[in-house]
Design an enzyme around this catalytic site. Structure first.
Site, short mmCIF file in Angstrom:
data_model
loop_
_atom_site.label_atom_id
_atom_site.label_comp_id
_atom_site.label_asym_id
_atom_site.label_seq_id
_atom_site.Cartn_x
_atom_site.Cartn_y
_atom_site.Cartn_z
N ASP A 34 0.83 -1.22 0.00
CA ASP A 34 0.00 0.00 0.00
C ASP A 34 0.86 1.26 0.00
OD1 ASP A 34 -2.18 -1.61 0.04
OD2 ASP A 34 -2.76 -1.19 2.12
N VAL B 31 3.82 1.56 -1.37
CA VAL B 31 4.34 1.71 -2.74
C VAL B 31 3.26 2.30 -3.64
CG1 VAL B 31 5.17 0.44 -4.77
CG2 VAL B 31 6.01 -0.15 -2.49
N ASP C 104 3.77 -2.98 -6.62
CA ASP C 104 2.92 -3.27 -5.46
C ASP C 104 2.19 -4.61 -5.59
OD1 ASP C 104 1.14 -2.54 -7.41
OD2 ASP C 104 0.32 -0.82 -6.37
N ARG D 79 1.80 -10.43 -4.06
CA ARG D 79 1.84 -11.87 -4.39
C ARG D 79 2.95 -12.57 -3.63
NH1 ARG D 79 0.39 -9.74 -9.39
NH2 ARG D 79 2.55 -9.52 -10.04
N SER E 36 -5.55 -8.82 -1.54
CA SER E 36 -6.81 -8.56 -0.84
C SER E 36 -7.70 -7.66 -1.67
CB SER E 36 -6.53 -7.88 0.51
OG SER E 36 -5.96 -6.59 0.31
N ASP F 42 -5.52 0.19 -5.41
CA ASP F 42 -4.71 0.26 -6.62
C ASP F 42 -5.53 0.80 -7.79
OD1 ASP F 42 -2.16 -0.38 -7.98
OD2 ASP F 42 -3.38 -1.81 -9.08
N ASP G 280 -5.07 4.48 -9.62
CA ASP G 280 -4.76 4.49 -11.06
C ASP G 280 -5.57 5.58 -11.76
OD1 ASP G 280 -2.95 2.46 -10.91
OD2 ASP G 280 -4.28 0.90 -11.69
#
EC number: 2.7.8.-
Length: 261
Positions: free
Chosen positions: A29, A31, A69, A74, A80, A87, A91
């Site tokens: 998060d 990053v 991220d 992974r 999650s 994310d 974006d």
């Protein structure tokens, strides 16, 4: 389109860097937030002043956080819904900053209202293209189409053109026209992609409703006898036994199904 081929390559390249950040205790998060902040600063500080080369350099340094991220999540086994939501949301913020920076330039020192409008259209259409897929999936449709110009294409075309256009300040003649050409390409491609997705959602929606209608209206299948005949048979059997019944009273099964709704 680019996602299919480029994402796997950059994932392999950035895996060691992602592992390094994990060892330093950095969270995915963090990053995501830092990457978005860097893109926003690069776009809204440099682009409105016409510093396209340096703005693109700054943005490029941070834009790969979108891959880092996810790679970190992974490796940590922490994928999650919150991470995916954060994310995807950021974006949209980054994309808006990039095309907003172009629009500010053309509305100011760039002095071109048409290209300002094209930049705004690129910003808005990019948001709507993403929304159509997300909204279609949220109502249970697969939205089985990617489209001609997705987020990766929009960013690559725009940032590469902006970077090269910025070389005009270093004395390269005529190269400043690359950015207007790129914006028109992104605008037309985004419109085409939007139409592709809308048509796909309409088709999939019609197919889903047709299948649902066919499933509900199949009286010849076993277990689908009309309710009226079932009720009549039950009443005749119960009356023959000398008992009065209340067919409209819900039993335990119907209460359970009602609660489930």
């Amino acid at each position: 389109m680019l996602n299919k081929y480029a994402r796997a390559f950059f994932t392999r390249v950035l895996t060691p860097f992602a592992a390094f950040l994990i060892r330093r205790g950095v969270s995915p998060d963090t990053v995501t937030l830092i990457g978005t902040a860097g893109v926003v600063v690069g776009a809204l500080v440099f682009y409105p002043r016409g510093e396209f080369f340096w703005g693109t350099v700054v943005i490029t340094l941070f834009v790969f956080s979108d891959l880092v991220d996810g790679n970190m999540a992974r490796q940590l086994g922490r994928s999650s819904r919150w991470g995916a939501f954060l994310d995807s949301t950021l974006d949209r913020v980054a994309d808006g900053a990039v095309f907003g920076g172009f629009a500010l330039w053309y509305a100011g020192n760039g002095a071109d209202n048409v290209l300002c409008a094209v930049s705004i259209f690129c910003l808005a259409s990019g948001q709507v293209v993403s929304y159509t897929k997300a909204r279609g999936e949220s109502i249970g449709l697969p939205v089985a189409v990617n489209g001609l110009v997705e987020r990766a294409e929009r960013l690559v075309i725009s940032l590469v053109a902006a970077g090269f256009a910025g070389l005009h300040k270093f004395g390269v003649p005529g190269i400043q026209y690359l950015l207007p050409i790129a914006l028109w390409i992104v605008a037309v491609g985004s419109l085409f992609t939007l139409i592709q997705r809308v048509v796909t959602v309409r088709r999939e929606s019609a197919e889903a409703e047709a299948e649902a209608g066919a499933g509900e209206s199949s009286p010849d299948e076993p277990g689908n006898a009309p309710r009226g005949s079932e009720t009549t048979q039950n009443r005749s059997r119960n009356s023959s036994r000398g008992r009065d019944t209340a067919p409209d009273r819900p039993d335990a099964a119907s209460r359970g199904s009602e609660a489930a709704k």
